[in-house]
Design an enzyme around this catalytic site. Structure first.
Site, PDB file in Angstrom:
ATOM      1  N   ARG A 147       0.865  -1.175   0.000  1.00  0.00           N
ATOM      2  CA  ARG A 147       0.000   0.000   0.000  1.00  0.00           C
ATOM      3  C   ARG A 147       0.903   1.227   0.000  1.00  0.00           C
ATOM      4  O   ARG A 147       2.044   1.165   0.486  1.00  0.00           O
ATOM      5  CB  ARG A 147      -0.890   0.019   1.242  1.00  0.00           C
ATOM      6  CG  ARG A 147      -1.811  -1.193   1.384  1.00  0.00           C
ATOM      7  CD  ARG A 147      -2.591  -1.095   2.693  1.00  0.00           C
ATOM      8  NE  ARG A 147      -3.521  -2.204   2.865  1.00  0.00           N
ATOM      9  CZ  ARG A 147      -3.266  -3.314   3.563  1.00  0.00           C
ATOM     10  NH1 ARG A 147      -2.079  -3.444   4.160  1.00  0.00           N
ATOM     11  NH2 ARG A 147      -4.149  -4.276   3.664  1.00  0.00           N
ATOM     12  N   LYS A 171      -1.941  -2.136   7.935  1.00  0.00           N
ATOM     13  CA  LYS A 171      -3.146  -1.588   8.567  1.00  0.00           C
ATOM     14  C   LYS A 171      -3.265  -2.092   9.999  1.00  0.00           C
ATOM     15  O   LYS A 171      -2.972  -3.242  10.283  1.00  0.00           O
ATOM     16  CB  LYS A 171      -4.391  -2.005   7.768  1.00  0.00           C
ATOM     17  CG  LYS A 171      -4.657  -1.160   6.537  1.00  0.00           C
ATOM     18  CD  LYS A 171      -5.998  -1.519   5.939  1.00  0.00           C
ATOM     19  CE  LYS A 171      -6.350  -0.609   4.769  1.00  0.00           C
ATOM     20  NZ  LYS A 171      -7.646  -0.945   4.181  1.00  0.00           N
ATOM     21  N   HIS A 243      -1.906   2.066  -6.068  1.00  0.00           N
ATOM     22  CA  HIS A 243      -2.630   0.826  -5.757  1.00  0.00           C
ATOM     23  C   HIS A 243      -2.720  -0.091  -6.976  1.00  0.00           C
ATOM     24  O   HIS A 243      -2.884  -1.304  -6.820  1.00  0.00           O
ATOM     25  CB  HIS A 243      -4.032   1.164  -5.238  1.00  0.00           C
ATOM     26  CG  HIS A 243      -4.419   0.364  -4.035  1.00  0.00           C
ATOM     27  ND1 HIS A 243      -3.772   0.457  -2.818  1.00  0.00           N
ATOM     28  CD2 HIS A 243      -5.381  -0.577  -3.860  1.00  0.00           C
ATOM     29  CE1 HIS A 243      -4.326  -0.372  -1.951  1.00  0.00           C
ATOM     30  NE2 HIS A 243      -5.298  -1.012  -2.562  1.00  0.00           N
ATOM     31  N   ARG A 246      -0.122  -2.599  -6.772  1.00  0.00           N
ATOM     32  CA  ARG A 246      -0.488  -3.635  -5.791  1.00  0.00           C
ATOM     33  C   ARG A 246      -1.444  -4.650  -6.425  1.00  0.00           C
ATOM     34  O   ARG A 246      -1.275  -5.855  -6.268  1.00  0.00           O
ATOM     35  CB  ARG A 246      -1.124  -2.961  -4.575  1.00  0.00           C
ATOM     36  CG  ARG A 246      -1.597  -3.900  -3.462  1.00  0.00           C
ATOM     37  CD  ARG A 246      -2.025  -3.044  -2.275  1.00  0.00           C
ATOM     38  NE  ARG A 246      -2.864  -3.740  -1.324  1.00  0.00           N
ATOM     39  CZ  ARG A 246      -2.410  -4.478  -0.304  1.00  0.00           C
ATOM     40  NH1 ARG A 246      -1.119  -4.650  -0.142  1.00  0.00           N
ATOM     41  NH2 ARG A 246      -3.254  -5.052   0.547  1.00  0.00           N
ATOM     42  N   HIS A 269      -3.954  -8.915   3.924  1.00  0.00           N
ATOM     43  CA  HIS A 269      -5.415  -8.878   4.029  1.00  0.00           C
ATOM     44  C   HIS A 269      -5.858  -9.635   5.280  1.00  0.00           C
ATOM     45  O   HIS A 269      -5.403 -10.762   5.525  1.00  0.00           O
ATOM     46  CB  HIS A 269      -6.069  -9.534   2.808  1.00  0.00           C
ATOM     47  CG  HIS A 269      -6.028  -8.689   1.579  1.00  0.00           C
ATOM     48  ND1 HIS A 269      -6.180  -9.204   0.318  1.00  0.00           N
ATOM     49  CD2 HIS A 269      -5.854  -7.351   1.421  1.00  0.00           C
ATOM     50  CE1 HIS A 269      -6.094  -8.220  -0.573  1.00  0.00           C
ATOM     51  NE2 HIS A 269      -5.901  -7.091   0.078  1.00  0.00           N
ATOM     52  N   TYR A 278      -9.045 -11.236  -6.659  1.00  0.00           N
ATOM     53  CA  TYR A 278      -8.030 -11.485  -7.682  1.00  0.00           C
ATOM     54  C   TYR A 278      -8.266 -12.794  -8.420  1.00  0.00           C
ATOM     55  O   TYR A 278      -7.739 -12.987  -9.513  1.00  0.00           O
ATOM     56  CB  TYR A 278      -6.633 -11.438  -7.056  1.00  0.00           C
ATOM     57  CG  TYR A 278      -6.346 -10.069  -6.498  1.00  0.00           C
ATOM     58  CD1 TYR A 278      -6.103  -8.993  -7.341  1.00  0.00           C
ATOM     59  CD2 TYR A 278      -6.376  -9.818  -5.131  1.00  0.00           C
ATOM     60  CE1 TYR A 278      -5.894  -7.721  -6.847  1.00  0.00           C
ATOM     61  CE2 TYR A 278      -6.159  -8.548  -4.631  1.00  0.00           C
ATOM     62  CZ  TYR A 278      -5.917  -7.506  -5.491  1.00  0.00           C
ATOM     63  OH  TYR A 278      -5.721  -6.249  -5.005  1.00  0.00           O
TER      64      TYR A 278
END
Length: 297
Positions: A147, A171, A243, A246, A269, A278
């Site tokens: 990110r 995150k 992004h 990514r 994630h 994906y």
């Protein structure tokens, strides 16, 4: 209770107990402030809001031609706020309990082909003062699927050159290790040892990898600008951002047969559901190839 007080407490809850990033917290608070503004018009406190009030609020939002995706995000924010009020026992009945989000399709992000990524990197003028830095940025974004916030906060002490790994603060301040490719490592070495070492760096930014011309941490906006300018330089028709690299990283791994759980781990994630988008991209890729190359198509 008042709207200002409860929003302030909700912010502390998101930061301390949920460990959300500043960007995520700001997004939640923007949505709650929208509801608060509406509630003040109809003279309702946060604990007096009814299900009908919420429905009328959402009806007003819908009249503003806000997209279904944005409406869904607003509903999610409002639901989180009222779950918090229930948790703190400020209210006993959740007025959002029966409120459903609008149906939205899966939005498949744009991805770049390997050729497009090579063109992007080749467009960097290495003779300029920031050329080597910008090449290291693009290579690192694509090699590790970072990110943009993870990139600008990357520290030199968290690059393990011998082991070919980097440690990332993702995150919710969650750490993860990500493999990094040889090309990206080589570019990082050149930038750090030959370019960055000659910069006058402000003390508190001495361990940040990517610096601006003032010797301080690069901003998110600057990364967007770098990629936008390169995109325009090669005449790329796709609308891309940091992004996109990514997304491209993850898509190329899936196309190459990588395990979904491994990709989830590398992307950081929390839920495998997020990573599963994906697999849709991969299916779309396969479909386009069948249409192009199958003799009966």
């Amino acid at each position: 209770m008042s709207w200002d007080k409860s929003i302030k407490e909700f912010k502390s809850y998101l930061k301390i107990e949920r460990s959300l990033s500043d960007n995520s917290i700001d997004a939640y608070l923007r949505d709650i402030h929208k509801l608060a503004d509406y509630a003040k018009q109809i003279d309702r406190s946060e604990i007096e809001i009814t299900q009908d009030d919420i429905r009328n609020f959402l009806s007003n939002i819908n009249k503003l031609s806000i997209s279904a995706r944005s409406q869904s995000r607003i509903i999610s924010g409002v639901k989180a706020f009222y779950k918090y009020l229930i948790l703190e026992e400020y209210i006993k009945q959740d007025p959002t309990q029966l409120i459903s989000s609008p149906k939205i399709g899966i939005k498949l992000p744009d991805v770049l082909s390997l050729l497009e990524i090579d063109k992007l990197i080749s467009a960097i003028d290495l003779s300029t003062k920031n050329g080597e830095r910008n090449r290291a940025i693009i290579e690192t974004l694509y090699s590790c699927g970072l990110r943009v916030s993870e990139l600008i906060n990357l520290k030199i002490q968290n690059i393990y050159f011998r082991e070919s790994y980097i440690k990332i603060l993702g995150k919710g301040n969650k750490e993860r290790l990500s493999p990094i490719g040889g090309k990206a490592l080589k570019c990082l070495k050149v930038y750090i040892n030959e370019i960055r070492v000659h910069k006058k760096i402000q003390n508190k930014f001495s361990d940040f990898v990517f610096l601006n011309n003032r010797g301080t941490q690069l901003s998110r906006v600057m990364i967007f600008i770098i990629i936008k300018k390169l995109s325009e330089k090669i005449g790329l028709k796709k609308k891309i951002s940091p992004h996109t690299l990514r997304h491209s990283f993850a898509t190329h791994l899936i196309e190459g047969g990588a395990d979904l759980r491994a990709v989830q781990e590398m992307l950081g994630h929390e839920s495998i559901t997020t990573t599963e988008i994906y697999t849709h991209l991969d299916t779309d890729y396969l479909r386009s190839n069948i249409i192009e190359f199958h003799p009966r198509s």
